[in-house]
Design a protein around this motif. Structure first.
Motif, PDB file in Angstrom:
ATOM      1  N   PHE A   1       0.814  -1.212   0.000  1.00 57.46           N
ATOM      2  CA  PHE A   1       0.000   0.000   0.000  1.00 57.46           C
ATOM      3  C   PHE A   1       0.854   1.271   0.000  1.00 57.46           C
ATOM      4  CE2 PHE A   1      -2.902  -3.219   1.631  1.00 57.46           C
ATOM      5  CZ  PHE A   1      -4.036  -2.958   0.883  1.00 57.46           C
ATOM      6  N   LYS A   2       2.162   1.132   0.235  1.00 54.95           N
ATOM      7  CA  LYS A   2       3.057   2.285   0.163  1.00 54.95           C
ATOM      8  C   LYS A   2       3.607   2.489  -1.241  1.00 54.95           C
ATOM      9  CE  LYS A   2       4.570   1.901   5.001  1.00 54.95           C
ATOM     10  NZ  LYS A   2       5.737   1.813   5.917  1.00 54.95           N
ATOM     11  N   ASN A   3       3.314   1.545  -2.126  1.00 56.12           N
ATOM     12  CA  ASN A   3       3.861   1.574  -3.485  1.00 56.12           C
ATOM     13  C   ASN A   3       2.873   2.279  -4.417  1.00 56.12           C
ATOM     14  OD1 ASN A   3       4.852   0.998  -6.061  1.00 56.12           O
ATOM     15  ND2 ASN A   3       5.613  -1.012  -5.456  1.00 56.12           N
ATOM     16  N   ARG A   4       3.055   3.580  -4.605  1.00 53.56           N
ATOM     17  CA  ARG A   4       2.130   4.347  -5.441  1.00 53.56           C
ATOM     18  C   ARG A   4       2.136   3.872  -6.890  1.00 53.56           C
ATOM     19  NH1 ARG A   4       2.563  10.694  -5.274  1.00 53.56           N
ATOM     20  NH2 ARG A   4       1.159  10.318  -7.043  1.00 53.56           N
TER      21      ARG A   4
ATOM     22  N   ASP B   1      10.500  -2.823  -9.106  1.00 52.71           N
ATOM     23  CA  ASP B   1      11.717  -2.095  -8.720  1.00 52.71           C
ATOM     24  C   ASP B   1      11.417  -1.038  -7.668  1.00 52.71           C
ATOM     25  OD1 ASP B   1      13.341  -3.545 -10.384  1.00 52.71           O
ATOM     26  OD2 ASP B   1      13.380  -2.055 -11.991  1.00 52.71           O
ATOM     27  N   TYR B   2      10.302  -0.348  -7.821  1.00 52.06           N
ATOM     28  CA  TYR B   2       9.959   0.711  -6.882  1.00 52.06           C
ATOM     29  C   TYR B   2       9.676   0.132  -5.493  1.00 52.06           C
ATOM     30  CZ  TYR B   2       7.985   5.155  -5.278  1.00 52.06           C
ATOM     31  OH  TYR B   2       7.750   6.323  -4.599  1.00 52.06           O
ATOM     32  N   GLN B   3       9.124  -1.076  -5.456  1.00 54.23           N
ATOM     33  CA  GLN B   3       8.915  -1.739  -4.172  1.00 54.23           C
ATOM     34  C   GLN B   3      10.252  -1.970  -3.474  1.00 54.23           C
ATOM     35  OE1 GLN B   3       6.005  -2.216  -2.922  1.00 54.23           O
ATOM     36  NE2 GLN B   3       6.299  -3.633  -1.216  1.00 54.23           N
ATOM     37  N   GLU B   4      11.253  -2.389  -4.224  1.00 58.05           N
ATOM     38  CA  GLU B   4      12.592  -2.559  -3.655  1.00 58.05           C
ATOM     39  C   GLU B   4      13.173  -1.217  -3.222  1.00 58.05           C
ATOM     40  OE1 GLU B   4      17.082  -4.042  -4.998  1.00 58.05           O
ATOM     41  OE2 GLU B   4      15.403  -4.173  -6.408  1.00 58.05           O
ATOM     42  N   TYR B   5      12.905  -0.188  -4.007  1.00 58.77           N
ATOM     43  CA  TYR B   5      13.432   1.142  -3.722  1.00 58.77           C
ATOM     44  C   TYR B   5      12.901   1.681  -2.396  1.00 58.77           C
ATOM     45  CZ  TYR B   5      14.028   6.223  -4.269  1.00 58.77           C
ATOM     46  OH  TYR B   5      14.338   7.545  -4.074  1.00 58.77           O
ATOM     47  N   ILE B   6      11.602   1.464  -2.108  1.00 59.20           N
ATOM     48  CA  ILE B   6      11.014   2.065  -0.916  1.00 59.20           C
ATOM     49  C   ILE B   6      11.106   1.159   0.312  1.00 59.20           C
ATOM     50  CG2 ILE B   6       9.429   3.508  -2.230  1.00 59.20           C
ATOM     51  CD1 ILE B   6       7.214   1.539  -1.679  1.00 59.20           C
ATOM     52  N   THR B   7      11.311  -0.143   0.117  1.00 58.51           N
ATOM     53  CA  THR B   7      11.333  -1.070   1.257  1.00 58.51           C
ATOM     54  C   THR B   7      12.702  -1.682   1.510  1.00 58.51           C
ATOM     55  OG1 THR B   7      10.766  -3.054  -0.029  1.00 58.51           O
ATOM     56  CG2 THR B   7       8.939  -1.694   0.778  1.00 58.51           C
ATOM     57  N   GLY B   8      13.582  -1.652   0.520  1.00 57.10           N
ATOM     58  CA  GLY B   8      14.879  -2.298   0.666  1.00 57.10           C
ATOM     59  C   GLY B   8      14.824  -3.800   0.471  1.00 57.10           C
ATOM     60  N   LYS B   9      13.664  -4.340   0.091  1.00 57.24           N
ATOM     61  CA  LYS B   9      13.517  -5.776  -0.120  1.00 57.24           C
ATOM     62  C   LYS B   9      13.056  -6.041  -1.544  1.00 57.24           C
ATOM     63  CE  LYS B   9      12.534  -7.144   4.626  1.00 57.24           C
ATOM     64  NZ  LYS B   9      13.762  -7.937   4.715  1.00 57.24           N
TER      65      LYS B   9
ATOM     66  N   LEU C   1      18.997   2.301  -7.262  1.00 58.53           N
ATOM     67  CA  LEU C   1      19.030   0.842  -7.124  1.00 58.53           C
ATOM     68  C   LEU C   1      20.357   0.274  -7.630  1.00 58.53           C
ATOM     69  CD1 LEU C   1      15.410  -0.212  -8.141  1.00 58.53           C
ATOM     70  CD2 LEU C   1      16.405  -0.183  -5.853  1.00 58.53           C
ATOM     71  N   ASN C   2      20.835   0.788  -8.751  1.00 56.08           N
ATOM     72  CA  ASN C   2      22.111   0.319  -9.282  1.00 56.08           C
ATOM     73  C   ASN C   2      23.252   0.651  -8.323  1.00 56.08           C
ATOM     74  OD1 ASN C   2      21.083  -0.786 -11.642  1.00 56.08           O
ATOM     75  ND2 ASN C   2      21.222   1.141 -12.768  1.00 56.08           N
ATOM     76  N   SER C   3      23.162   1.805  -7.665  1.00 55.89           N
ATOM     77  CA  SER C   3      24.189   2.184  -6.684  1.00 55.89           C
ATOM     78  C   SER C   3      24.151   1.222  -5.489  1.00 55.89           C
ATOM     79  CB  SER C   3      23.939   3.616  -6.210  1.00 55.89           C
ATOM     80  OG  SER C   3      24.835   3.978  -5.191  1.00 55.89           O
ATOM     81  N   ARG C   4      22.955   0.888  -5.008  1.00 51.07           N
ATOM     82  CA  ARG C   4      22.845  -0.053  -3.892  1.00 51.07           C
ATOM     83  C   ARG C   4      23.377  -1.420  -4.282  1.00 51.07           C
ATOM     84  NH1 ARG C   4      16.584   0.790  -1.913  1.00 51.07           N
ATOM     85  NH2 ARG C   4      16.637   3.058  -1.519  1.00 51.07           N
ATOM     86  N   ARG C   5      23.048  -1.862  -5.488  1.00 51.00           N
ATOM     87  CA  ARG C   5      23.424  -3.209  -5.911  1.00 51.00           C
ATOM     88  C   ARG C   5      24.914  -3.367  -6.157  1.00 51.00           C
ATOM     89  NH1 ARG C   5      18.480  -3.277 -10.251  1.00 51.00           N
ATOM     90  NH2 ARG C   5      16.771  -3.702  -8.770  1.00 51.00           N
ATOM     91  N   SER C   6      25.587  -2.236  -6.380  1.00 45.10           N
ATOM     92  CA  SER C   6      27.027  -2.310  -6.626  1.00 45.10           C
ATOM     93  C   SER C   6      27.824  -2.348  -5.333  1.00 45.10           C
ATOM     94  CB  SER C   6      27.473  -1.107  -7.476  1.00 45.10           C
ATOM     95  OG  SER C   6      27.279   0.108  -6.774  1.00 45.10           O
TER      96      SER C   6
END
Length: 470
Positions: free
Chosen positions: A247-250, A370-378, A464-469
């Motif tokens: 529900f946080k994923n607009r 991808d946005y779900q990963e961006y806002i939750t870290g999972k 996301l690419n920065s986190r994944r690196s």
């Protein structure tokens, strides 16, 4: 962040170079939806006829069965999504193995759905329908959620994702063409009556073709982004928490609302077109011709989808598609059209808009993942895709309800050769008003809820690419 992108020249966990994204991925992904759509559309288009005309089950009982199945979907789909998210990748990836292990069960359940067991007692027919239909739904979920999630790990490039969405749409279109041309020849006898053997033959043929498609989809696609979400040291994924985070994923909420409006706009005419051409236009023979002609815009827009996205962005092009569809359906609703060919022509205009949207919708779902990963870290591809898949199923159920109730409200008389002028006009009003308001809902959702503009999506992907690196 426990994720890692594998591009050309970078080794995967097994030490093998990952091949670059290309046509093999596109055509393989297309075959996956061709296989899915063949079985799903066969069930959606002909199972009701099989139940009523072959098994002799009452229409009201079948309606109750459909409702129960959708209620179970609301439970089953998120559970399958979490199960997929928790699964550990092997040498073939995380999602691709489901194309092999779930393909045969979904094919078998489709065959069982269309099997009239000789000597079956009347009291067992309805329970048999419940078991096989709900069983098919569960098997389909087991392959559709991993397949839909697969695109998000094949590539993170926006243009490449658009091409995957485009090729997936082509797979669905091809499945519809096969269904419209081949299925009627198989399921109906020479005198036009429903044939039990014909239904079974169609189910077997489609199940075999689907599994061939699944096999080549498995062989031709590549997972390039791996996410180690099952590290025991990490926080466990729970169904309740995963659902609450959706529900946080607009972006997800936006595409769910937009798709709900779009699918109502597309499915309701499919359900009521026979009544429109038979009772309003007085030419039932035009139903098949109209269906084929209105598919043409879906093919015409294919070459332009990727180019438009590269220049303007996915949200922007999708919103433009809704604007075109709104104009087309608005003309159908407000104009007193009595010529069927003018009606078909304007439908084609609306089809340009819906065709653009359908080309991009799966890419939008990938961005929502991808946005779900961006806002939750999972990384939770399965639960996100399951939520979106559930909305598609619910929209089909709503269309079925609207169609039945609308016919009753306007006074449609079953078995009557000639309906009254009031009933004919009522059919025309319903079949144009519902799509018009449906695409308006979709347009508003894309403008005010879906938040991944071209520039915003670039920011999300960079982060996301920065986190994944790291």
């Amino acid at each position: 962040m426990d994720a890692k992108k594998f591009d050309l020249g970078i080794n995967n966990a097994g030490g093998e170079n990952v091949k670059p994204f290309g046509n093999s991925d596109r055509y393989g992904y297309m075959l996956g939806d061709l296989g899915n759509s063949l079985l799903f559309n066969l069930i959606g288009s002909y199972l009701l006829v099989f139940y009523t005309d072959v098994l002799g089950i009452g229409a009201a009982a079948v309606g109750t069965l459909m409702v129960v199945a959708r209620i179970w979907d609301a439970i089953n789909d998120p559970m399958m999504g979490v199960l997929v998210d928790k699964s550990k990748p092997n040498k073939n990836g995380k999602f691709r193995p489901y194309l092999l292990c779930a393909g045969i069960p979904v094919g078998l359940m489709a065959i069982l759905c269309f099997t009239a067991i000789p000597g079956m007692s009347e009291s067992f027919k309805l329970p048999y329908a419940y078991i096989t239909y709900i069983g098919f739904g569960m098997a389909y979920t087991a392959i559709n959620i991993p397949y839909g999630s697969l695109a998000s790990v094949m590539t993170s490039d926006p243009v490449e994702r658009t091409s995957l969405s485009t090729f997936r749409s082509v797979g669905a279109i091809l499945a519809n063409l096969i269904l419209m041309t081949v299925a009627p020849m198989l399921v109906f006898a020479a005198d036009g009556s429903a044939s039990a053997q014909g239904f079974l033959k169609a189910a077997v043929i489609f199940a075999v073709i689907s599994n061939i498609c699944y096999f080549f989809a498995f062989k031709m696609t590549t997972e390039r982004i791996q996410h180690n979400v099952n590290d025991e040291s990490k926080e466990k994924i729970s169904l309740g928490k995963s659902v609450s985070m959706l529900f946080k994923n607009r972006a997800l909420i936006g595409i769910m609302v937009a798709s709900f409006g779009l699918l109502i706009a597309m499915f309701l005419p499919q359900s009521l077109n026979p009544y429109l051409y038979k009772d309003y236009f007085g030419n039932a023979n035009l139903v098949g011709t109209a269906s084929l002609i209105t598919m043409i815009p879906s093919f015409l827009v294919i070459p332009f989808g990727g180019k438009l996205v590269a220049k303007y962005g996915k949200k922007e092009v999708t919103a433009a598609g809704f604007v075109i569809a709104t104009i087309g359906y608005g003309l159908l609703f407000f104009l007193p059209i009595t010529n069927p060919y003018i009606f078909i022509a304007i439908n084609c205009l609306a089809g340009i808009g819906t065709g653009l949207i359908n080309l991009l919708v799966w890419a939008l779902v990938g961005d929502a993942i991808d946005y779900q990963e961006y806002i939750t870290g999972k990384r939770e591809e399965g639960i996100v895709y399951a939520a979106y898949s559930l909305v598609r199923k619910l929209s089909q159920a709503v269309v079925g309800g609207i169609s039945g109730f609308a016919l009753g409200i306007i006074g449609y008389q079953s078995g009557v050769t000639q309906q009254t002028a009031e009933v004919a006009n009522g059919v025309k009003n319903v079949i144009t008003a519902v799509p018009f308001f449906g695409v308006i809902i979709g347009l508003l959702a894309m403008i005010f809820i879906y938040n991944l503009t071209k520039s915003r999506l670039e920011e999300v992907n960079d982060e996301l690419n920065s986190r994944r690196s790291n």
